[in-house]
Design a protein around this motif. Structure first.
Motif, mmCIF file in Angstrom:
data_model
loop_
_atom_site.group_PDB
_atom_site.id
_atom_site.type_symbol
_atom_site.label_atom_id
_atom_site.label_comp_id
_atom_site.label_asym_id
_atom_site.label_seq_id
_atom_site.Cartn_x
_atom_site.Cartn_y
_atom_site.Cartn_z
ATOM 1 N N SER A 169 -16.883 -7.840 48.831
ATOM 2 C CA SER A 169 -15.679 -8.162 48.561
ATOM 3 C C SER A 169 -14.808 -6.920 48.836
ATOM 4 O O SER A 169 -15.188 -5.961 49.268
ATOM 5 C CB SER A 169 -15.554 -8.366 46.904
ATOM 6 O OG SER A 169 -15.692 -6.786 46.285
ATOM 7 N N SER A 170 -13.578 -7.374 49.175
ATOM 8 C CA SER A 170 -12.201 -6.356 49.424
ATOM 9 C C SER A 170 -12.811 -5.395 50.713
ATOM 10 O O SER A 170 -12.301 -4.347 51.030
ATOM 11 C CB SER A 170 -12.095 -5.536 48.364
ATOM 12 O OG SER A 170 -11.865 -6.264 47.387
ATOM 13 N N ARG A 194 -5.311 -13.900 42.824
ATOM 14 C CA ARG A 194 -5.459 -12.639 43.448
ATOM 15 C C ARG A 194 -5.305 -11.339 42.310
ATOM 16 O O ARG A 194 -5.684 -10.263 42.853
ATOM 17 C CB ARG A 194 -4.529 -12.084 44.648
ATOM 18 C CG ARG A 194 -4.451 -13.204 45.814
ATOM 19 C CD ARG A 194 -5.681 -13.113 46.473
ATOM 20 N NE ARG A 194 -5.887 -14.504 47.388
ATOM 21 C CZ ARG A 194 -6.821 -14.735 48.242
ATOM 22 N NH1 ARG A 194 -7.834 -13.828 48.019
ATOM 23 N NH2 ARG A 194 -6.526 -15.863 49.146
ATOM 24 N N SER A 252 -9.990 -11.798 39.454
ATOM 25 C CA SER A 252 -11.268 -10.962 40.032
ATOM 26 C C SER A 252 -12.423 -10.406 39.333
ATOM 27 O O SER A 252 -13.327 -10.492 39.854
ATOM 28 C CB SER A 252 -10.484 -9.720 40.792
ATOM 29 O OG SER A 252 -9.508 -10.174 41.624
ATOM 30 N N ARG A 290 -13.367 0.241 49.908
ATOM 31 C CA ARG A 290 -12.915 -1.061 49.550
ATOM 32 C C ARG A 290 -12.080 -1.340 48.296
ATOM 33 O O ARG A 290 -10.994 -2.015 48.082
ATOM 34 C CB ARG A 290 -14.167 -1.917 49.036
ATOM 35 C CG ARG A 290 -14.865 -2.401 50.669
ATOM 36 C CD ARG A 290 -16.045 -3.415 50.364
ATOM 37 N NE ARG A 290 -17.309 -2.704 49.921
ATOM 38 C CZ ARG A 290 -17.963 -2.849 48.943
ATOM 39 N NH1 ARG A 290 -17.534 -4.297 48.044
ATOM 40 N NH2 ARG A 290 -18.913 -2.465 48.420
ATOM 41 N N ARG A 326 -8.631 -0.054 49.322
ATOM 42 C CA ARG A 326 -7.625 -1.170 49.979
ATOM 43 C C ARG A 326 -7.172 -2.100 49.046
ATOM 44 O O ARG A 326 -6.162 -2.586 49.049
ATOM 45 C CB ARG A 326 -8.617 -1.685 51.033
ATOM 46 C CG ARG A 326 -9.100 -0.938 52.231
ATOM 47 C CD ARG A 326 -10.182 -1.620 53.173
ATOM 48 N NE ARG A 326 -10.506 -0.943 54.217
ATOM 49 C CZ ARG A 326 -11.668 -1.082 54.923
ATOM 50 N NH1 ARG A 326 -12.238 -2.181 54.663
ATOM 51 N NH2 ARG A 326 -11.892 -0.374 56.046
ATOM 52 N N ARG A 327 -8.448 -2.385 48.043
ATOM 53 C CA ARG A 327 -7.618 -3.488 46.855
ATOM 54 C C ARG A 327 -6.329 -2.926 46.190
ATOM 55 O O ARG A 327 -5.475 -3.584 46.205
ATOM 56 C CB ARG A 327 -8.730 -3.921 46.392
ATOM 57 C CG ARG A 327 -8.713 -4.846 45.064
ATOM 58 C CD ARG A 327 -8.566 -6.396 45.727
ATOM 59 N NE ARG A 327 -8.357 -7.428 45.107
ATOM 60 C CZ ARG A 327 -7.798 -8.309 45.405
ATOM 61 N NH1 ARG A 327 -7.349 -8.707 46.479
ATOM 62 N NH2 ARG A 327 -7.518 -9.618 44.456
ATOM 63 N N TYR A 328 -6.467 -1.626 46.094
ATOM 64 C CA TYR A 328 -5.590 -1.000 45.085
ATOM 65 C C TYR A 328 -4.181 -0.934 45.733
ATOM 66 O O TYR A 328 -3.178 -1.332 45.312
ATOM 67 C CB TYR A 328 -6.025 0.489 44.816
ATOM 68 C CG TYR A 328 -4.956 1.238 43.982
ATOM 69 C CD1 TYR A 328 -4.600 0.765 42.610
ATOM 70 C CD2 TYR A 328 -4.474 2.231 44.676
ATOM 71 C CE1 TYR A 328 -3.716 1.608 42.017
ATOM 72 C CE2 TYR A 328 -3.487 2.854 43.848
ATOM 73 C CZ TYR A 328 -3.262 2.694 42.387
ATOM 74 O OH TYR A 328 -2.161 3.444 41.843
ATOM 75 N N GLU A 335 -3.272 -3.035 48.180
ATOM 76 C CA GLU A 335 -2.866 -4.304 48.535
ATOM 77 C C GLU A 335 -2.042 -4.906 46.971
ATOM 78 O O GLU A 335 -1.068 -5.468 47.172
ATOM 79 C CB GLU A 335 -4.093 -5.187 48.623
ATOM 80 C CG GLU A 335 -3.601 -6.679 48.871
ATOM 81 C CD GLU A 335 -5.005 -7.436 48.980
ATOM 82 O OE1 GLU A 335 -5.408 -8.503 48.150
ATOM 83 O OE2 GLU A 335 -5.648 -7.221 50.041
ATOM 84 N N ILE A 381 -10.471 -0.972 39.314
ATOM 85 C CA ILE A 381 -10.668 -1.859 40.554
ATOM 86 C C ILE A 381 -11.998 -1.568 41.343
ATOM 87 O O ILE A 381 -12.754 -2.347 41.712
ATOM 88 C CB ILE A 381 -9.420 -1.653 41.758
ATOM 89 C CG1 ILE A 381 -8.282 -2.215 41.289
ATOM 90 C CG2 ILE A 381 -9.989 -2.335 43.113
ATOM 91 C CD1 ILE A 381 -7.195 -2.253 42.173
ATOM 92 N N VAL A 403 -15.006 -3.840 41.628
ATOM 93 C CA VAL A 403 -15.792 -4.132 43.036
ATOM 94 C C VAL A 403 -17.361 -3.705 43.032
ATOM 95 O O VAL A 403 -17.974 -4.810 43.560
ATOM 96 C CB VAL A 403 -15.295 -2.662 44.185
ATOM 97 C CG1 VAL A 403 -16.454 -2.863 45.283
ATOM 98 C CG2 VAL A 403 -13.879 -3.104 44.544
#
Length: 229
Positions: free
Chosen positions: A12-13, A96, A101, A158, A161-163, A165, A178, A182
């Motif tokens: 993921s991510s 999202r 998630s 990862r 990146r998710r944070y 986004e 997050i 993950v």
């Protein structure tokens, strides 16, 4: 030029969807985000009160409702984004969020959910000329895909990146939450009984922890052109 099936799997991510979308646009292929499909089912489950105390799932109820889950993809009005629709409603933003998630791996682990989604995915790719990303595309959905790529990156990269986004979208969250999510998703995805996340024997591995989007896209396009011949 012949058309092929391109399967992109991974954690993921790690940017699978971004890479896959770009590649599909460049090759003029169809793109399918299978993760969004499982997220849409999770949103459907939340809306229908399928989750109980401690995230326990009423599997009998969800299985009875599965024939009411219809997932499609449409291009945005601006023409630059593919959006996910659940029973005719655009749910791209809702699926999202952290609420979805934190539960999607639980829903994706259910055999009857995976069976329903795999059937839809295989139907979408029947005529080839497709780029599909997810967890089990190269192992279960399209085991005969001409190109299989397994993407990974460190959990910390990862999560960051998710944070970033989610902050860009104005969604409230913390890096710690997050990162925890993950790691939990990695464990659930890799240990589920049905179609667990694993690298296909003939997949090419891409660790993109320290690559830019441009570098990833260039690498993937080169591999695709080699496979197409």
């Amino acid at each position: 030029m012949k058309k092929i099936t391109i399967a992109i799997d991974g954690h993921s991510s790690c940017g699978k969807s971004t890479m896959a979308k770009q590649l599909a646009r460049t090759l003029n292929y169809i793109y399918v985000d299978t993760g969004a499909m499982y997220r849409a089912v999770t949103l459907f489950a939340l809306r229908n009160n399928v989750f109980g105390v401690d995230q326990q799932i009423d599997t009998e109820r969800l299985q009875e409702l599965m024939d009411k889950v219809h997932i499609t993809f449409r291009t945005s009005a601006a023409g630059d984004v593919q959006e996910t629709y659940l029973n005719g409603e655009c749910v791209e933003q809702e699926i999202r969020g952290l609420q979805v998630s934190s539960r999607v791996s639980l829903i994706a682990a259910l055999p009857f959910v995976r069976e329903a989604m795999v059937k839809q995915q295989q139907a979408m790719g029947r005529d080839k000329g497709i780029v599909m990303d997810g967890r089990d595309i190269g192992t279960t959905v399209f085991p005969d895909a001409e190109l299989k790529v397994f993407v990974t990156a460190s959990a910390e990269v990862r999560a960051q990146r998710r944070y970033d986004e989610m902050r860009a979208k104005g969604v409230e969250s913390t890096f710690e939450d997050i990162l925890r999510n993950v790691k939990e998703r990695d464990y659930i995805d890799s240990h589920r009984k049905v179609s667990p996340l694993r690298q296909a024997d003939d997949a090419i591995v891409l660790d993109n922890s320290h690559l830019t989007r441009e570098e990833q896209s260039k690498w993937l396009l080169e591999k695709a052109r080699e496979a197409i011949g």
